[in-house]
Design a protein around this motif. Structure first.
Motif, PDB file in Angstrom:
ATOM      1  N   THR A  81     -25.452  18.455  70.596  1.00 11.36           N
ATOM      2  CA  THR A  81     -26.509  17.685  69.935  1.00 11.36           C
ATOM      3  C   THR A  81     -26.388  16.255  70.431  1.00 11.36           C
ATOM      4  O   THR A  81     -25.378  15.604  70.198  1.00 11.36           O
ATOM      5  CB  THR A  81     -26.349  17.719  68.408  1.00 11.36           C
ATOM      6  OG1 THR A  81     -26.310  19.086  68.000  1.00 11.36           O
ATOM      7  CG2 THR A  81     -27.507  17.013  67.737  1.00 11.36           C
ATOM      8  N   SER A  82     -27.381  15.831  71.157  1.00 12.15           N
ATOM      9  CA  SER A  82     -27.263  14.532  71.800  1.00 12.15           C
ATOM     10  C   SER A  82     -28.089  13.512  71.046  1.00 12.15           C
ATOM     11  O   SER A  82     -29.280  13.690  70.837  1.00 12.15           O
ATOM     12  CB  SER A  82     -27.698  14.694  73.255  1.00 12.15           C
ATOM     13  OG  SER A  82     -28.411  13.591  73.686  1.00 12.15           O
ATOM     14  N   GLN A  83     -27.396  12.447  70.611  1.00 12.04           N
ATOM     15  CA  GLN A  83     -28.083  11.412  69.839  1.00 12.04           C
ATOM     16  C   GLN A  83     -29.068  10.642  70.692  1.00 12.04           C
ATOM     17  O   GLN A  83     -28.748  10.227  71.801  1.00 12.04           O
ATOM     18  CB  GLN A  83     -27.061  10.407  69.317  1.00 12.04           C
ATOM     19  CG  GLN A  83     -26.527  10.752  67.961  1.00 12.04           C
ATOM     20  CD  GLN A  83     -25.498   9.736  67.539  1.00 12.04           C
ATOM     21  OE1 GLN A  83     -25.564   8.577  67.952  1.00 12.04           O
ATOM     22  NE2 GLN A  83     -24.550  10.171  66.739  1.00 12.04           N
ATOM     23  N   ASN A 137     -32.288  14.446  60.261  1.00 14.49           N
ATOM     24  CA  ASN A 137     -32.838  14.290  61.603  1.00 14.49           C
ATOM     25  C   ASN A 137     -34.299  14.727  61.706  1.00 14.49           C
ATOM     26  O   ASN A 137     -35.115  14.077  62.351  1.00 14.49           O
ATOM     27  CB  ASN A 137     -31.989  15.088  62.587  1.00 14.49           C
ATOM     28  CG  ASN A 137     -32.222  14.643  64.016  1.00 14.49           C
ATOM     29  OD1 ASN A 137     -32.786  15.372  64.780  1.00 14.49           O
ATOM     30  ND2 ASN A 137     -31.825  13.418  64.348  1.00 14.49           N
ATOM     31  N   ASP A 163     -32.739  14.021  67.566  1.00 17.15           N
ATOM     32  CA  ASP A 163     -31.716  14.355  68.547  1.00 17.15           C
ATOM     33  C   ASP A 163     -32.220  15.398  69.530  1.00 17.15           C
ATOM     34  O   ASP A 163     -33.079  16.219  69.220  1.00 17.15           O
ATOM     35  CB  ASP A 163     -30.479  14.952  67.838  1.00 17.15           C
ATOM     36  CG  ASP A 163     -29.811  13.929  66.928  1.00 17.15           C
ATOM     37  OD1 ASP A 163     -30.055  12.718  67.124  1.00 17.15           O
ATOM     38  OD2 ASP A 163     -29.065  14.349  66.030  1.00 17.15           O
TER      39      ASP A 163
END
Lengths: 627, 376
Positions: free
Chosen positions: A539-541, A557, A566
């Motif tokens: 999970t990429s911010q 989110n 994300d």
């Protein structure tokens, strides 16, 4: 000063005689001049007449360029991804037209001509010599073309012609691969001296495979001897088979068209990139960027409205995310960190490290994704299964950034593979040297911690993630991807990693998908009895979460606007025990990796295996060394 | 000065006494022109042949009318006409309209005139009167020379500015021929020739525009610009050469049909005749021209007054130079300059001016017994 009448007469007589004499001199000159003209006429029309007669015959005949058929781009089964259809077009030769207004009006009754088209036609007619044909309309449908042909005898100067036009599948899922063709512009013509480029109906590849393989696809033009009369108009053709055009070569891709379509359906309206690669051969079965665009639009020339629609779409349809999109790999990077730690010998995989939700470095807190409770005591296998950030913060400080970066590169990150399609990005595998060169600043321990969970400076494309996964799954060879079928390539270099270390990584990845508690666990797994999968979520911010937000936890989110959510990542391969296909997938703003991306990859891997006979390999790839 | 006209102009008698050989020959040229234009336009009368025939007919009547008017009138208006032409030429300088990159035309509202065409006969008129009035012993002295030079030089400079190198040279050549005829001494002729040769490099450098220099260079070395200026010449030579001895037949020219020779209705009209009627046709056309010029010479020899003789000689020299320059250009002997083939090429002003000139010559001959004032 009056002179006598006599002397005046004498002077006049003398001057008369002089004028007559001089007239004679000029007349002689004139005779000489006419002599030269006559002599030249004799030379041209008698002495050298045969020579000029031959030249005048040459003038009568002309060669017309015959355009070659462009090669077809096919998938691995031969299905066309870019092909040619009969394209009907209408030209206009203004020198044969007496009343352009009337002709255009009559034409408008048969085929539809918009105001804009009429304006362009008038402009072209004005700008070009009378005998050069002007395009009235490309891509005329058969009904209109037939209707026009019935009445063309009453419309002098209107020339309906049938040629070939490029066409791409309507579902558009190959647009980023095939690219498209277009008219050669001035720069193309300057760069490439192939005279075909000057032909108005000729198209060259502009992007993608069309551009990368343009020369073999193009073929060679032929010529047709024609007899021309007034103003170069053709009155008769004299075909000669030896002058025929050589069609371009077909290009075969490794792609599996039905699988690519299936994959696109799984993506639905989401945005992102996904690559499915053969773990043994590196052949790409799917290489997809979503959403797509209709490549057909570019062939005939995009309207401003189409262009605006493409440019204003926040999901950026034109951007090839699978090759060019750089995303923080997030937790999918942890395999590289884990392998680096194992290979370094500095970390005992069985030793447990306690996760209390965060790690303190100086006066800064580095949070685990499960920051409220922490994961508790984790060994290496559990840390990957549950994706505990704390574990990686701790071991990265032990082994150092250079070991991590080196391993990431061995797994195929931070590089392009020379796919010969264009648009491939290198991504970023950060280390102190990189930071010094690119940012001019020194490396900090905080950078190492960020990198250890695939955040900070790290960037990878979905294709690179797929290749990394294929190498992890293959275990022995540094698999490199290919997109063009029928390439004899040397065997891959050895990965040169301890098989026991790789087995631990693979087992951990299996636990992610197949053991309860794994971040991508589903009770029925792939949905194919007897086949397991292995993988890793990420999970990429996209947007940093403020301390206040973290404290209150008010904003989930999926409550944020789309573009702040994300990215959802997943890499995986299957079957676990006999790896066949590896997948790298990024769903832009798709939320958690366990959610969107893992779901897509699971169904794509299942479909890929089903299409492949459930992994029952019979070819040479089955001989791979057992792990 | 007062000019006396006959109280009762005897039009019938004059028509009878008119030297009809010249008008007949001119009529033949007009017929050739109409037929050649018709062929150049693929046999379609409406594309120029009719217009040319109508204009030619009108100009022919105009020529006869000019011939009927007493030479003393033309003597009287010689200087005013010259000044008027100069004013128009100057007008081009300020109010000229740009056609195809050259400023040569004046728009008078009801018609467009090309003053550079009008100035040619005007210079001849002025010079003829100048030498008529000038005592013969002054022809070679500075006074006499400077006057003649001004009459020639001013229009030359104005025309060169348009820019129209061809017409400018034509005016200069005609003028020099008239000075020569007036009896200027051989010493001055030699001196002038040397001076002209010495000044050539300067004229090349400062007098010509880039495109004019490039035309001359292209002529000297056709490989410089095969698709441009030398294309005209190559195609025109092919058209003429492929005609052979007897030609391809009327309306049968393949070069002409192919449209390979540009401007074949105007400046390159002789390629149509050469291709379709061959060497015989070309020589035939040349013979008619020679006959016209010979007829003019004959008229001049039968005139007494200096004004009349110089008028006829000057106008026929202009006419002859037209033919030389046009044919020389079409055959690749001279650089391409826009000079029509008189009476055969399609074009309005030129036909009017050339026919007007013949009218003046006929008038000079018809009224040779009219006494013109002569200063001592």
């Amino acid at each position: 000063m009056a002179k006598s009448r006599k002397s005046r007469q004498a002077v006049e007589a003398k001057s008369d005689a002089q004028m007559t004499r001089r007239t004679a001199i000029l007349a002689l000159g004139g005779i000489g001049g006419f002599g030269i003209i006559g002599g030249r006429l004799y030379q041209l029309q008698i002495a050298e007449s045969e020579n000029y007669l031959a030249l005048s015959e040459e003038n009568r005949f002309n060669y017309q360029t015959v355009l070659p058929s462009r090669g077809i781009i096919r998938d691995r089964h031969g299905e066309p991804l870019a092909s040619n259809t009969l394209d009907y077009r209408i030209d206009l030769v203004s020198e044969q037209i007496d009343d352009l207004d009337l002709t255009l009006k009559q034409l408008g009754d048969i085929i539809n001509l918009s105001e804009g088209e009429i304006k362009r036609i008038r402009r072209d007619v004005k700008r070009r010599p009378d005998f050069v044909p002007v395009t009235v309309k490309d891509h005329v449908d058969w009904d209109q073309f037939a209707a026009l042909n019935m009445r063309v005898h009453a419309l002098p100067g209107i020339v309906p012609t049938a040629g070939e036009g490029r066409t791409y599948p309507r579902d558009a899922v190959f647009s980023h691969i095939t690219g498209y063709v277009g008219k050669a512009n001035d720069r193309d013509i300057e760069r490439d001296d192939d005279p075909l480029l000057l032909q108005p109906a000729f198209r060259i590849g502009k992007v993608g495979v069309e551009q990368a393989m343009d020369v073999p696809l193009r073929g060679q033009g032929g010529r047709l001897k024609v007899e021309v009369n007034a103003r170069g108009r053709v009155v008769r053709e004299w075909p000669d088979p030896s002058d025929a055009a050589t069609p371009g070569q077909d290009v075969w891709m490794t792609l599996d068209a039905p699988l690519q379509r299936f994959t696109a359906e799984q993506f639905g309206d989401d945005s992102g990139g996904i690559a499915v690669v053969d773990v043994m051969t590196g052949e790409l079965r799917t290489l997809l960027s979503m959403p797509t665009y209709d490549a057909n639009l570019f062939v005939s020339g995009l309207t401003q409205a189409d262009m605006d629609a493409l440019n204003n779409d926040e999901r950026r349809p034109q951007y090839n995310k699978v090759l060019s999109g750089g995303y923080a790999p997030a937790s999918t990077y942890k395999m590289a960190v884990m392998l680096a730690a194992l290979e370094s010998g500095l970390v005992d995989p069985d030793r447990r490290i306690f996760c209390g939700g965060k790690v303190k470095l100086g006066n800064r807190d580095f949070h685990c994704w499960r920051s409220k409770t922490g994961h508790g005591a984790m060994n290496m296998r559990d840390s990957l299964k549950q994706s505990c950030d704390t574990y990686y913060y701790e071991i990265s400080q032990v082994i150092g950034i250079q070991a991590i970066a080196d391993m990431a590169r061995r797994l195929g990150l931070g590089q392009s593979y020379g796919l010969n399609i264009g648009g491939e990005r290198d991504g970023i595998v950060p280390d102190p040297g990189w930071k010094r060169d690119r940012l001019g600043s020194g490396w900090r321990m905080g950078d190492t911690l960020n990198a250890s969970i695939g955040q900070g400076f790290v960037l990878a494309t979905p294709l690179q993630l797929a290749v990394m996964t294929a190498r992890l799954a293959n275990g022995s060879q540094a698999v490199s991807p290919s997109l063009y079928a029928g390439f004899d390539r040397d065997s891959f270099a050895s990965l040169n990693i301890d098989p026991d270390h790789l087995r631990l990584v693979q087992d951990s990845m299996w636990s992610v998908c197949e053991e309860p508690g794994g971040t991508a666990f589903r009770p029925n797994g792939l949905g194919i009895a007897g086949l397991d999968m292995a993988g890793k979520t990420g999970t990429s911010q996209v947007r940093g979460i403020s301390r206040a937000e973290r404290a209150t936890g008010v904003l989930r989110n999926d409550e944020l606007p789309w573009k702040y959510r994300d990215h959802s990542l997943f890499v995986g391969y299957a079957p676990y025990d006999r790896p066949r296909f590896a997948v790298g997938c990024v769903v832009e703003h798709g939320g958690s990796g366990a959610g969107r991306a893992a779901t897509i990859v699971r169904s794509v891997l299942g479909e890929a295996l089903r299409r492949d006979g459930l992994g029952a390999r019979t070819d040479a790839g089955a001989e791979r060394t057992a792990l | 000065m007062t000019v006396h006209f006959e109280d009762r102009p005897d039009v019938g008698g004059k028509l009878f006494r008119l030297d009809w050989l010249l008008p007949v020959l001119i009529g033949v040229l007009g017929l050739i022109g109409v037929l050649a234009i018709l062929s150049a336009t693929n046999g379609i009368w409406e594309r120029g042949a009719i217009q040319h025939a109508v204009r030619f007919g009108a100009a022919f009547i105009g020529m006869i009318i000019v011939a009927m008017i007493d030479i003393r009138f033309w003597y009287a208006v010689a200087y005013p006409a010259f000044l008027a032409a100069l004013v128009l030429l100057l007008g081009v300088e300020f109010f000229g309209i740009n056609v195809n990159g050259s400023v040569r035309w004046l728009d008078l509202g009801f018609m467009r005139v090309q003053p550079s065409e009008l100035i040619k006969p005007a210079v001849v008129l002025a010079l003829a009167r100048y030498y008529h009035d000038l005592p013969s012993w002054r022809v070679s002295d500075p006074f006499g020379l400077i006057g003649a030079m001004l009459i020639i030089g001013i229009p030359m400079a104005l025309v060169l500015r348009q820019p129209d190198l061809g017409t400018s040279l034509l005016i200069g050549a005609t003028g020099i021929a008239l000075i020569f005829l007036a009896g200027v001494s051989w010493r001055i002729i030699t001196l002038g020739s040397i001076l002209a040769l010495v000044s050539l490099p300067f004229i090349w450098q400062f007098g010509l525009r880039d495109y004019q220099r490039s035309r001359v260079l292209t002529f000297l070395d056709p490989a410089r610009d095969p698709a441009g200026a030398s294309y005209h010449i190559t195609q025109s030579k092919i058209a003429l050469g492929s005609g052979g001895l007897s030609g391809k037949g009327y309306l049968q020219g393949t070069q002409r049909q192919g449209g390979y020779v540009p401007e074949n209705r105007t400046d390159f009209i002789s390629t149509v005749i050469g291709e379709e009627f061959g060497f015989i046709g070309s020589i035939g056309l040349l013979a008619v021209y020679i006959a016209v010029i010979a007829a003019c010479l004959r008229l001049s020899l039968q005139c007494k007054a200096v004004f009349s003789r110089m008028l006829i000689l000057g106008l026929s020299i202009t006419f002859t130079l037209y033919i030389f320059i046009n044919l020389g250009m079409v055959m690749g002997l001279l650089p391409v300059v826009g000079v029509p083939l008189p009476l055969v090429s399609y074009g309005g002003t030129v036909v009017l001016v050339v026919m007007g000139s013949f009218g003046l010559m006929l008038s000079a001959h018809l009224h040779t017994s009219s006494l013109l004032p002569r200063s001592d």
